[in-house]
Design a protein around this motif. Structure first.
Motif, PDB file in Angstrom:
ATOM      1  N   ILE A   1       1.124  -1.423   0.082  1.00 15.61           N
ATOM      2  CA  ILE A   1       0.200  -0.014   0.398  1.00 15.61           C
ATOM      3  C   ILE A   1       0.689   1.492   0.120  1.00 15.61           C
ATOM      4  O   ILE A   1       0.826   2.410  -0.882  1.00 15.61           O
ATOM      5  CB  ILE A   1      -1.020   0.263   1.199  1.00 15.61           C
ATOM      6  N   LEU A   2       2.141   1.164   0.787  1.00 19.71           N
ATOM      7  CA  LEU A   2       3.412   2.083   0.665  1.00 19.71           C
ATOM      8  C   LEU A   2       3.548   2.438  -0.533  1.00 19.71           C
ATOM      9  O   LEU A   2       3.823   3.498  -1.301  1.00 19.71           O
ATOM     10  CB  LEU A   2       3.650   1.738   1.380  1.00 19.71           C
ATOM     11  N   SER A   3       3.611   1.256  -1.390  1.00 15.75           N
ATOM     12  CA  SER A   3       4.511   1.541  -2.526  1.00 15.75           C
ATOM     13  C   SER A   3       3.697   1.677  -3.588  1.00 15.75           C
ATOM     14  O   SER A   3       4.170   2.720  -4.587  1.00 15.75           O
ATOM     15  CB  SER A   3       4.742   0.145  -3.085  1.00 15.75           C
ATOM     16  N   VAL A   4       2.229   1.397  -3.603  1.00 21.64           N
ATOM     17  CA  VAL A   4       0.907   1.484  -4.135  1.00 21.64           C
ATOM     18  C   VAL A   4       0.657   3.838  -4.147  1.00 21.64           C
ATOM     19  O   VAL A   4       0.563   4.143  -5.287  1.00 21.64           O
ATOM     20  CB  VAL A   4      -0.465   0.972  -4.124  1.00 21.64           C
ATOM     21  N   PHE A   5       0.821   3.977  -2.974  1.00 16.92           N
ATOM     22  CA  PHE A   5       0.520   5.171  -2.858  1.00 16.92           C
ATOM     23  C   PHE A   5       1.525   6.450  -3.232  1.00 16.92           C
ATOM     24  O   PHE A   5       1.424   6.845  -4.182  1.00 16.92           O
ATOM     25  CB  PHE A   5       0.500   5.019  -1.349  1.00 16.92           C
ATOM     26  N   CYS A   6       2.489   5.565  -2.906  1.00 18.35           N
ATOM     27  CA  CYS A   6       4.161   6.969  -3.580  1.00 18.35           C
ATOM     28  C   CYS A   6       3.881   6.601  -5.301  1.00 18.35           C
ATOM     29  O   CYS A   6       4.122   7.874  -5.843  1.00 18.35           O
ATOM     30  CB  CYS A   6       5.136   6.395  -3.305  1.00 18.35           C
ATOM     31  N   ARG A   7       3.546   5.258  -6.081  1.00 15.99           N
ATOM     32  CA  ARG A   7       3.467   5.366  -7.028  1.00 15.99           C
ATOM     33  C   ARG A   7       1.687   6.079  -7.979  1.00 15.99           C
ATOM     34  O   ARG A   7       3.125   6.888  -9.228  1.00 15.99           O
ATOM     35  CB  ARG A   7       2.734   4.162  -7.680  1.00 15.99           C
ATOM     36  N   ALA A   8       1.440   6.578  -6.959  1.00 19.45           N
ATOM     37  CA  ALA A   8       0.320   7.008  -7.623  1.00 19.45           C
ATOM     38  C   ALA A   8       0.263   8.836  -7.059  1.00 19.45           C
ATOM     39  O   ALA A   8      -0.112   9.259  -8.293  1.00 19.45           O
ATOM     40  CB  ALA A   8      -1.221   6.482  -6.715  1.00 19.45           C
ATOM     41  N   VAL A   9       0.974   9.369  -6.202  1.00 16.54           N
ATOM     42  CA  VAL A   9       1.440  10.931  -6.154  1.00 16.54           C
ATOM     43  C   VAL A   9       2.807  10.601  -7.062  1.00 16.54           C
ATOM     44  O   VAL A   9       2.524  12.431  -7.335  1.00 16.54           O
ATOM     45  CB  VAL A   9       2.476  10.434  -4.688  1.00 16.54           C
ATOM     46  N   ALA A  10       3.531   9.791  -7.296  1.00 15.47           N
ATOM     47  CA  ALA A  10       4.527  10.328  -8.041  1.00 15.47           C
ATOM     48  C   ALA A  10       4.170  10.172  -9.980  1.00 15.47           C
ATOM     49  O   ALA A  10       4.574  11.134 -10.634  1.00 15.47           O
ATOM     50  CB  ALA A  10       6.161   9.144  -8.733  1.00 15.47           C
ATOM     51  N   TYR A  11       2.896   9.971  -9.583  1.00 15.83           N
ATOM     52  CA  TYR A  11       2.436  10.027 -11.505  1.00 15.83           C
ATOM     53  C   TYR A  11       2.120  10.765 -11.918  1.00 15.83           C
ATOM     54  O   TYR A  11       2.409  11.440 -13.214  1.00 15.83           O
ATOM     55  CB  TYR A  11       0.820   9.059 -11.509  1.00 15.83           C
ATOM     56  N   GLU A  12       1.591  11.765 -11.188  1.00 13.11           N
ATOM     57  CA  GLU A  12       2.005  13.754 -12.018  1.00 13.11           C
ATOM     58  C   GLU A  12       2.651  14.905 -11.198  1.00 13.11           C
ATOM     59  O   GLU A  12       2.752  15.613 -11.631  1.00 13.11           O
ATOM     60  CB  GLU A  12       0.229  13.918 -11.838  1.00 13.11           C
ATOM     61  N   ALA A  13       3.758  14.141 -10.972  1.00 15.51           N
ATOM     62  CA  ALA A  13       4.289  15.154 -10.018  1.00 15.51           C
ATOM     63  C   ALA A  13       5.484  15.489 -11.000  1.00 15.51           C
ATOM     64  O   ALA A  13       5.746  14.414 -12.190  1.00 15.51           O
ATOM     65  CB  ALA A  13       4.854  14.008  -8.381  1.00 15.51           C
TER      66      ALA A  13
END
Length: 272
Positions: A35-47
């Motif tokens: 979940i931590l990895s998924v959250f970081c991946r989602a935040v990084a998607y448009e960062a």
């Protein structure tokens, strides 16, 4: 220590990895890391590139503290199973909480070092954005981001070593942070070659299973996933992460169990 001893230790760690009780303990922890990895991946998607790059490695380092606490518990359960002692998991968990929390703090220094590397990396991203001369700085100082990324990869490898060598030392000996770190370093230095070889052996199942899962996930991402927003990306990767974590959990259990076996092989007097 002979090759037969290593083979017996490897086989025992493999066969005792497929335990329903340990799977139910380890699977939620692996899911939490996922979940931590998924959250970081989602935040990084448009960062921005700087934030996206930092969020690539941050979940690995943050997960180390959680996995270190899990490893201590799994090793203590494994020792009871190996010696065929009666075992109450609830009682063992309650009796290991202080040890698990105290050991997990050892993963904080690598995170702090990574944050420093991240800040330094940001300086070079800022230099790259200077109008007119940004491209010049990007070319001349290209070696610096390379070294920083290399240092981050080395830090991730160091964290894996921390899990492998510290977890059994903490689980099988009385816990004191400074003496523990000193003792682990001294043991590693005395049996350097054996420690490195056995550490690489412990990574084989995780590398094989994790590699196949990563390839399957990337092919799914390229050929099937359609989300274009952070929320959609997070949901898609969350539902991929659940079976990913389920397949990876036995290899995580094996990793810590084999770490306990290696500790016994290299330091039989202390682990008896």
């Amino acid at each position: 220590m002979t090759w037969q001893d290593i083979e017996k230790a490897f086989n025992r760690a493999v066969f005792l990895s497929f335990s329903k009780r340990k799977f139910l303990l380890a699977f939620p922890v692996v899911v939490l890391c996922g979940i931590l990895s998924v959250f970081c991946r989602a935040v990084a998607y448009e960062a921005s590139d700087w934030v996206a790059l930092s969020l690539t490695f941050l979940p690995i380092l943050l997960s180390s503290g959680i996995l270190l606490a899990l490893g201590v518990l799994l090793i203590r359960i494994y020792v009871h199973e190996s010696k065929q002692l009666s075992l109450s998991v609830r009682r063992l968990v309650s009796g290991s909480l202080d040890l698990m929390l105290g050991t997990s703090y050892l993963s904080l220094p690598p995170v702090l070092v990574y944050l420093c590397l991240w800040i330094v990396m940001g300086i070079f991203f800022l230099l790259q954005e200077i109008p007119g001369i940004g491209s010049f700085f990007s070319v001349v100082f290209a070696f610096a981001p390379f070294l920083l990324i290399f240092g981050t990869l080395a830090l991730c490898l160091f964290n894996l070593g921390l899990l492998f060598f510290v977890a059994p030392a903490a689980a099988l000996q009385p816990f004191k942070r400074i003496p523990l770190a000193k003792r682990v370093f001294e043991h590693f230095a005395k049996r350097l070659f054996s420690s490195i070889v056995l550490f690489l052996v412990a990574l084989i199942p995780i590398a094989l299973v994790g590699g196949m899962l990563c390839v399957a996930a990337e092919v799914t991402h390229v050929r099937f996933l359609i989300a274009e927003r952070s929320l959609g990306v997070a949901l898609e990767w969350f539902f991929i992460m659940l079976p990913f974590a389920a397949f990876l959990t036995p290899t995580v259990i094996f990793f810590f169990q084999f770490a306990a076996e290696v500790y016994h092989l290299l330091h039989p007097a202390e682990s008896s």
